[in-house]
Design an enzyme around this catalytic site. Structure first.
Site, PDB file in Angstrom:
ATOM      1  N   LYS A 180       0.834  -1.203   0.000  1.00 52.64           N
ATOM      2  CA  LYS A 180       0.000   0.000   0.000  1.00 52.64           C
ATOM      3  C   LYS A 180       0.873   1.260   0.000  1.00 52.64           C
ATOM      4  CE  LYS A 180      -0.393  -0.242   5.024  1.00 52.64           C
ATOM      5  NZ  LYS A 180      -1.035   0.612   6.052  1.00 52.64           N
ATOM      6  N   HIS A 228      -5.451  -6.873  13.703  1.00 53.80           N
ATOM      7  CA  HIS A 228      -4.210  -6.098  13.563  1.00 53.80           C
ATOM      8  C   HIS A 228      -3.731  -5.688  14.953  1.00 53.80           C
ATOM      9  CE1 HIS A 228      -1.177  -3.878  11.428  1.00 53.80           C
ATOM     10  NE2 HIS A 228      -1.593  -2.698  11.823  1.00 53.80           N
ATOM     11  N   CYS A 278      13.565  25.403   0.451  1.00 53.46           N
ATOM     12  CA  CYS A 278      12.566  26.032  -0.426  1.00 53.46           C
ATOM     13  C   CYS A 278      11.660  24.949  -0.999  1.00 53.46           C
ATOM     14  CB  CYS A 278      13.276  26.785  -1.551  1.00 53.46           C
ATOM     15  SG  CYS A 278      14.595  27.838  -0.984  1.00 53.46           S
ATOM     16  N   ARG A 312       1.222 -10.658   7.277  1.00 45.79           N
ATOM     17  CA  ARG A 312       1.181  -9.470   6.431  1.00 45.79           C
ATOM     18  C   ARG A 312       2.487  -8.694   6.606  1.00 45.79           C
ATOM     19  NH1 ARG A 312      -3.421  -9.392   9.399  1.00 45.79           N
ATOM     20  NH2 ARG A 312      -2.835  -7.436  10.437  1.00 45.79           N
ATOM     21  N   TYR A 363      15.405  32.049   2.096  1.00 45.70           N
ATOM     22  CA  TYR A 363      14.308  32.924   2.539  1.00 45.70           C
ATOM     23  C   TYR A 363      14.519  33.400   3.971  1.00 45.70           C
ATOM     24  CZ  TYR A 363      11.685  31.606  -1.616  1.00 45.70           C
ATOM     25  OH  TYR A 363      11.278  31.420  -2.917  1.00 45.70           O
ATOM     26  N   ASP A 397      11.487  23.808  -4.036  1.00 41.20           N
ATOM     27  CA  ASP A 397      12.111  22.908  -5.017  1.00 41.20           C
ATOM     28  C   ASP A 397      13.625  22.807  -4.846  1.00 41.20           C
ATOM     29  OD1 ASP A 397      10.235  25.146  -6.803  1.00 41.20           O
ATOM     30  OD2 ASP A 397       9.481  23.146  -6.331  1.00 41.20           O
ATOM     31  N   ARG A 434      -9.401   0.574  15.318  1.00 46.77           N
ATOM     32  CA  ARG A 434      -9.473   1.267  14.012  1.00 46.77           C
ATOM     33  C   ARG A 434     -10.645   0.723  13.196  1.00 46.77           C
ATOM     34  NH1 ARG A 434      -3.850   1.437  10.683  1.00 46.77           N
ATOM     35  NH2 ARG A 434      -4.358  -0.749  10.302  1.00 46.77           N
TER      36      ARG A 434
HETATM   37  C1  LIG Z   1      -3.763  -4.011   8.572  1.00 46.80           C
HETATM   38  C2  LIG Z   1      -2.291  -3.954   8.343  1.00 46.80           C
HETATM   39  N1  LIG Z   1      -1.610  -5.109   8.181  1.00 46.80           N
HETATM   40  C3  LIG Z   1      -0.281  -5.114   7.956  1.00 46.80           C
HETATM   41  C4  LIG Z   1       0.435  -3.941   7.887  1.00 46.80           C
HETATM   42  C5  LIG Z   1       1.924  -4.027   7.632  1.00 46.80           C
HETATM   43  O1  LIG Z   1       2.587  -3.589   8.789  1.00 46.80           O
HETATM   44  P1  LIG Z   1       4.184  -3.564   8.783  1.00 46.80           P
HETATM   45  O2  LIG Z   1       4.590  -2.585   7.717  1.00 46.80           O
HETATM   46  O3  LIG Z   1       4.540  -3.113  10.156  1.00 46.80           O
HETATM   47  O4  LIG Z   1       4.621  -4.978   8.461  1.00 46.80           O
HETATM   48  C6  LIG Z   1      -0.220  -2.718   8.056  1.00 46.80           C
HETATM   49  C7  LIG Z   1       0.580  -1.461   7.987  1.00 46.80           C
HETATM   50  N2  LIG Z   1      -0.082  -0.329   8.469  1.00 46.80           N
HETATM   51  C8  LIG Z   1       0.556   0.795   8.807  1.00 46.80           C
HETATM   52  C9  LIG Z   1       1.877   1.058   8.810  1.00 46.80           C
HETATM   53  O5  LIG Z   1       1.985   2.346   9.260  1.00 46.80           O
HETATM   54  N3  LIG Z   1       0.780   2.864   9.551  1.00 46.80           N
HETATM   55  C10 LIG Z   1      -0.109   1.919   9.270  1.00 46.80           C
HETATM   56  O6  LIG Z   1      -1.394   2.000   9.418  1.00 46.80           O
HETATM   57  C11 LIG Z   1      -1.612  -2.714   8.287  1.00 46.80           C
HETATM   58  O7  LIG Z   1      -2.311  -1.561   8.449  1.00 46.80           O
END
Ligand SMILES: Cc1ncc(COP(=O)(O)O)c(CNc2conc2O)c1O
Length: 388
Positions: free
Chosen positions: A39, A166, A311, A219, A265, A313, A136
């Site tokens: 993601k 999670h 700045c 994950r 600046y 850029d 969450r």
């Molecule tokens: C639901 C869920 N699963 C797995 C992961 C992977 O976690 P990791 O990168 O620690 O292995 C995330 C990462 N979520 C986020 C990472 O930073 N902010 C978050 O919400 C997540 O939101």
């Protein structure tokens, strides 16, 4: 450097990503599948390129934050299963079903709304999310779970493919809260009529530090990129990780300043003596934000501080001595015996390592390296259709 015209770029070492993942999967038992979390453009590393490498390294599924990211991967040719971890709209379920995208569900009303929308011959794959303490997304009671289970049992279009939770504190040394979440999840699992095919709870920290929480899939995000889930557990990690992301620029202007001359600046910086100053074509609109004033970059293997205000850029650095225009400055990465890690930037910004590659914006091209060679490049400003 074809295909981009400003000499600032990120390099992503795909061999390192592949090695990180291979190391991690070697550490897990073979019956644990890897869900590669790509993601946020693979935490700023490039969603398509990382997805390809992760699948080659043995990941069986990908995970993204919302449907747009899943559809973007499909449009780039990724055919592997993709799980959307965040919320989606019930009105979009037919698009998800047709694209083979797995959605997360955690509200009975959402499921009932989806049933009204779903085509009669659709097959919608879903993972049920349990909120065991992250606070969450997710169902929180056994009553909700049983009610949702009934909906799945009565409608063949709804495929309960997975169930997950999670952890909020897997990257901490104290595992009290972690254990409470794990046991809540097991309680929920135990009242189900039958377990879905994929059961997963662990992020990187849990996958590496809590073997009891692996179930049959984990994950993996941050450690795939070679970054530790937290400073606290970094020394405890059972695998060696290699950071895959580096950031570079070329000095576009060099000048000598006299004592008392000003820089940038607000004219806030005053040369304390005769100094050499270089200008870099990177600024806060690239995600190299103003808080990084004072951060050192590497020039000719020497730590050189950013002076004056950053700045939009560009920014200026105090050079160790005169260097030629075009000299490479390394903002994240190594030169000779010096290196600046993502963690150093995270500390300077009083944030965590996850955020650093994510905030380097799309106008910084990503160059993909494999076996030390440039194998592909992504520059959203001038994409494949561009004539340049
Ligand atoms: C639901 C869920 N699963 C797995 C992961 C992977 O976690 P990791 O990168 O620690 O292995 C995330 C990462 N979520 C986020 C990472 O930073 N902010 C978050 O919400 C997540 O939101």
């Amino acid at each position: 450097q074809r295909f981009f015209f400003r000499d600032t770029w990120a390099e992503v070492d795909l061999d390192r990503i592949q090695n990180n993942l291979t190391e991690i999967s070697a550490h897990l038992s073979k019956d644990v599948e890897i869900i590669a979390v790509v993601k946020a453009n693979a935490y700023g590393h490039g969603d398509f390129q990382v997805a390809e490498v992760a699948l080659k390294a043995g990941a069986s599924m990908l995970a993204v934050a919302f449907m747009d990211e899943a559809l973007a991967l499909r449009e780039k040719g990724i055919t592997a299963p993709i799980l959307v971890l965040g919320a989606s709209r019930p009105g979009d379920v037919n698009i998800a079903a047709e694209a083979g995208i797995i959605l997360t569900v955690f509200q009975k009303e959402w499921l009932k709304h989806a049933q009204k929308i779903l085509k009669k011959d659709a097959a919608l794959f879903l993972h049920l999310k349990i909120d065991t303490g992250m606070g969450r997304l997710g169902i929180r009671t056994e009553g909700e779970l049983k009610a949702m289970e009934r909906l799945f049992e009565e409608d063949p279009r709804l495929q309960l493919h997975g169930i997950y939770t999670h952890f909020a504190t897997a990257d901490e040394l104290d595992d009290t809260y972690f254990n409470r979440q794990l046991s809540l999840f097991k309680d929920m699992l135990s009242i189900m009529n039958h377990q879905p095919p994929v059961v997963h709870t662990s992020n990187s920290a849990a996958a590496l530090m809590h073997p009891a929480a692996r179930f049959n899939a984990v994950r993996i995000g941050i450690v795939m990129y070679g970054l530790a889930p937290s400073v606290k557990i970094a020394p405890e990690l059972p695998v060696v990780l290699q950071e895959a992301f580096t950031l570079h620029s070329r000095i576009v202007h060099v000048k000598k300043l006299e004592k008392g001359d000003k820089v940038s600046y607000g004219a806030t910086y005053e040369a304390p003596e005769k100094i050499w100053v270089g200008t870099l074509p990177i600024g806060y609109a690239d995600g190299w934000i103003r808080r990084l004033q004072g951060q050192e970059v590497l020039v000719d293997g020497k730590r050189s501080p950013i002076i004056g205000r950053i700045c939009m850029d560009q920014c200026m650095v105090r050079l160790p001595y005169e260097v030629p225009v075009g000299t490479v400055a390394t903002l994240i990465g190594s030169q000779e015996h010096e290196s600046i890690s993502i963690n150093e930037i995270a500390c300077k910004l009083e944030t965590i390592n996850y955020e650093v590659p994510c905030i380097i914006t799309a106008r910084v091209p990503r160059l993909y390296m494999q076996k030390g060679k440039l194998v592909s490049l992504s520059n959203p400003l001038l994409d494949e259709k561009s004539k340049y």
